[in-house]
Design a protein around this motif. Structure first.
Motif, PDB file in Angstrom:
ATOM      1  N   ALA A 209       0.825  -1.209   0.000  1.00 33.74           N
ATOM      2  CA  ALA A 209       0.000   0.000   0.000  1.00 33.74           C
ATOM      3  C   ALA A 209       0.859   1.260   0.000  1.00 33.74           C
ATOM      4  O   ALA A 209       1.967   1.280   0.540  1.00 33.74           O
ATOM      5  CB  ALA A 209      -0.917  -0.007   1.219  1.00 33.74           C
ATOM      6  N   VAL A 210       0.319   2.314  -0.583  1.00 33.34           N
ATOM      7  CA  VAL A 210       1.069   3.569  -0.694  1.00 33.34           C
ATOM      8  C   VAL A 210       1.482   4.118   0.665  1.00 33.34           C
ATOM      9  O   VAL A 210       2.555   4.730   0.800  1.00 33.34           O
ATOM     10  CB  VAL A 210       0.248   4.634  -1.462  1.00 33.34           C
ATOM     11  N   GLU A 211       0.675   3.867   1.682  1.00 28.29           N
ATOM     12  CA  GLU A 211       0.925   4.478   2.994  1.00 28.29           C
ATOM     13  C   GLU A 211       2.139   3.914   3.712  1.00 28.29           C
ATOM     14  O   GLU A 211       2.656   4.557   4.639  1.00 28.29           O
ATOM     15  CB  GLU A 211      -0.307   4.315   3.904  1.00 28.29           C
ATOM     16  N   VAL A 273       4.299   9.832  -4.362  1.00 23.94           N
ATOM     17  CA  VAL A 273       5.582   9.650  -5.037  1.00 23.94           C
ATOM     18  C   VAL A 273       6.538  10.789  -4.703  1.00 23.94           C
ATOM     19  O   VAL A 273       7.739  10.565  -4.487  1.00 23.94           O
ATOM     20  CB  VAL A 273       5.377   9.513  -6.557  1.00 23.94           C
ATOM     21  N   SER A 274       6.036  11.998  -4.630  1.00 20.72           N
ATOM     22  CA  SER A 274       6.891  13.134  -4.265  1.00 20.72           C
ATOM     23  C   SER A 274       7.500  12.930  -2.884  1.00 20.72           C
ATOM     24  O   SER A 274       8.684  13.237  -2.652  1.00 20.72           O
ATOM     25  CB  SER A 274       6.081  14.437  -4.297  1.00 20.72           C
ATOM     26  N   ALA A 275       6.708  12.379  -1.962  1.00 24.98           N
ATOM     27  CA  ALA A 275       7.221  12.084  -0.624  1.00 24.98           C
ATOM     28  C   ALA A 275       8.285  10.993  -0.679  1.00 24.98           C
ATOM     29  O   ALA A 275       9.293  11.059   0.055  1.00 24.98           O
ATOM     30  CB  ALA A 275       6.080  11.677   0.298  1.00 24.98           C
ATOM     31  N   TRP A 276       8.094  10.006  -1.552  1.00 30.37           N
ATOM     32  CA  TRP A 276       9.099   8.938  -1.671  1.00 30.37           C
ATOM     33  C   TRP A 276      10.401   9.485  -2.241  1.00 30.37           C
ATOM     34  O   TRP A 276      11.482   9.088  -1.803  1.00 30.37           O
ATOM     35  CB  TRP A 276       8.572   7.821  -2.566  1.00 30.37           C
ATOM     36  N   ILE A 277      10.292  10.380  -3.180  1.00 33.15           N
ATOM     37  CA  ILE A 277      11.502  10.988  -3.735  1.00 33.15           C
ATOM     38  C   ILE A 277      12.244  11.763  -2.658  1.00 33.15           C
ATOM     39  O   ILE A 277      13.476  11.681  -2.529  1.00 33.15           O
ATOM     40  CB  ILE A 277      11.141  11.883  -4.937  1.00 33.15           C
ATOM     41  N   ASN A 278      11.518  12.482  -1.843  1.00 30.80           N
ATOM     42  CA  ASN A 278      12.134  13.221  -0.732  1.00 30.80           C
ATOM     43  C   ASN A 278      12.791  12.286   0.275  1.00 30.80           C
ATOM     44  O   ASN A 278      13.750  12.664   0.958  1.00 30.80           O
ATOM     45  CB  ASN A 278      11.097  14.094  -0.031  1.00 30.80           C
ATOM     46  N   ALA A 279      12.273  11.045   0.362  1.00 29.96           N
ATOM     47  CA  ALA A 279      12.824  10.060   1.296  1.00 29.96           C
ATOM     48  C   ALA A 279      13.984   9.267   0.698  1.00 29.96           C
ATOM     49  O   ALA A 279      14.564   8.423   1.383  1.00 29.96           O
ATOM     50  CB  ALA A 279      11.733   9.103   1.758  1.00 29.96           C
ATOM     51  N   GLY A 280      14.306   9.534  -0.567  1.00 27.63           N
ATOM     52  CA  GLY A 280      15.475   8.890  -1.152  1.00 27.63           C
ATOM     53  C   GLY A 280      15.243   8.093  -2.413  1.00 27.63           C
ATOM     54  O   GLY A 280      16.198   7.557  -2.995  1.00 27.63           O
ATOM     55  N   LEU A 298       3.310  10.998 -12.998  1.00 29.53           N
ATOM     56  CA  LEU A 298       4.678  10.852 -12.476  1.00 29.53           C
ATOM     57  C   LEU A 298       5.690  11.472 -13.422  1.00 29.53           C
ATOM     58  O   LEU A 298       6.720  12.020 -12.986  1.00 29.53           O
ATOM     59  CB  LEU A 298       5.018   9.387 -12.239  1.00 29.53           C
ATOM     60  N   ALA A 299       5.419  11.366 -14.710  1.00 28.96           N
ATOM     61  CA  ALA A 299       6.357  11.913 -15.699  1.00 28.96           C
ATOM     62  C   ALA A 299       6.505  13.427 -15.553  1.00 28.96           C
ATOM     63  O   ALA A 299       7.508  14.007 -15.964  1.00 28.96           O
ATOM     64  CB  ALA A 299       5.898  11.560 -17.113  1.00 28.96           C
ATOM     65  N   LYS A 300       5.519  14.074 -14.942  1.00 26.51           N
ATOM     66  CA  LYS A 300       5.592  15.516 -14.706  1.00 26.51           C
ATOM     67  C   LYS A 300       6.635  15.863 -13.653  1.00 26.51           C
ATOM     68  O   LYS A 300       7.006  17.039 -13.505  1.00 26.51           O
ATOM     69  CB  LYS A 300       4.233  16.052 -14.270  1.00 26.51           C
ATOM     70  N   LEU A 301       7.098  14.873 -12.910  1.00 26.80           N
ATOM     71  CA  LEU A 301       8.097  15.114 -11.864  1.00 26.80           C
ATOM     72  C   LEU A 301       9.506  15.191 -12.422  1.00 26.80           C
ATOM     73  O   LEU A 301      10.440  15.504 -11.678  1.00 26.80           O
ATOM     74  CB  LEU A 301       8.021  13.999 -10.803  1.00 26.80           C
TER      75      LEU A 301
END
Length: 302
Positions: A209-211, A273-280, A298-301
């Motif tokens: 799950a995403v959470e 996904v933005s939070a996951w990127i911030n987490a590494g 996601l491609a917009k990121l």
């Protein structure tokens, strides 16, 4: 293998539910293998849908080419040809899409979410055709939905013989906690500490799950830092779009298809996904129930 230079790297989404959405032949227990057997052009269409949405990596449709889905008899008689076909379809789709890579899917050969069913002795013979019949057409290996350290270690040892990089993707328990655990109960920290490095150039988390993914990433990053591998091994996430899945329950099993959540829209998924990127995380995409519309967000990121 040359990875995309601009981060994050964008994976594709869920093959099975996209096949169902576009009207491909689709039934249980064959799952995504049914279209491969009956109408393989639909597999190519799904690959193209994800590439058009912005995916920079597509994954071969070999996840269901195991006894649980197609049965031992069909696997013995047709398995090698079906694996080769799945890899060829993916390779053909990237020939006209410069820079898109093909990941060779290695599924949990004895059952998703069921570390209790895993046995090295039973799994090794099922792993061999998946390696041998994809190797010529894939850029690297992606072992997906791995539930235990033992299964990850088996895959790591075998794929090291191919001289292709390996990405290991673990599935974690769908429980909010300060310490993330594999579905085996083993800690993410221990799993990453034991598996990352050498031919394993990325550790990912999928089909949970995403959470729960951010905690998994935090624990994984701690393990990489402790091993001095933070600059050598990438981290990634591609979550499913299912409600939490409990103990001893396979996704999309004989009880029916898992429910797709209605509260994780493409834009909402992008927020996670933005939070996951911030987490590494430097590699992101989607698993079951994540559509081309999600990947387009996601491609917009980039």
């Amino acid at each position: 293998m040359k990875l995309p230079s601009i981060l994050p790297i964008i994976l594709d989404g869920g093959m099975g539910r996209e096949l169902e959405r576009i009207g491909a032949p689709f039934q249980q227990p064959e799952w995504s293998a049914h279209a491969l057997i009956a109408a393989p052009h639909f597999i190519s269409q799904v690959h193209r849908n994800f590439i058009d949405a912005g995916a920079e990596i597509i994954t071969t449709n070999t996840y269901a080419l195991v006894p649980f889905h197609i049965g031992e008899k069909r696997l013995n008689e047709q398995g090698a040809n079906l694996i080769k076909l799945a890899a060829k379809l993916a390779r053909d789709c990237v020939k006209t899409n410069s820079g898109v890579l093909v990941a060779g899917c290695i599924p949990p050969v004895l059952g998703s979410y069921r570390p209790d069913l895993f046995s090295v002795e039973q799994a090794k013979p099922l792993l061999e055709p998946l390696i041998n019949n994809q190797e010529a057409d894939v850029d690297f290996w992606l072992a997906e939905t791995i539930s235990s350290i033992a299964e990850a270690a088996m895959v790591k040892a075998r794929t090291a013989l191919t001289n292709k990089p390996t990405w290991i993707s673990f599935t974690v328990k769908d429980e909010i906690a300060t310490e993330s655990k594999l579905r085996s109960g083993e800690s993410v920290f221990d799993a990453v500490s034991l598996i990352a490095g050498q031919n394993v150039s990325a550790i990912l988390f999928n089909c949970s799950a995403v959470e729960v993914m951010e905690t998994a990433l935090i624990n994984a990053k701690q393990a990489l830092l402790a091993q001095g591998l933070e600059n050598e091994v990438q981290l990634g996430v591609y979550a499913n779009n299912f409600p939490p899945i409990g103990e001893l329950r396979e996704a999309n099993n004989d009880e029916g298809l898992s429910i797709i959540r209605n509260d994780v829209s493409p834009k909402k998924y992008r927020q996670f996904v933005s939070a996951w990127i911030n987490a590494g995380a430097s590699i992101v995409g989607g698993c079951c129930g994540v559509s081309p519309e999600h990947i387009k967000e996601l491609a917009k990121l980039k």
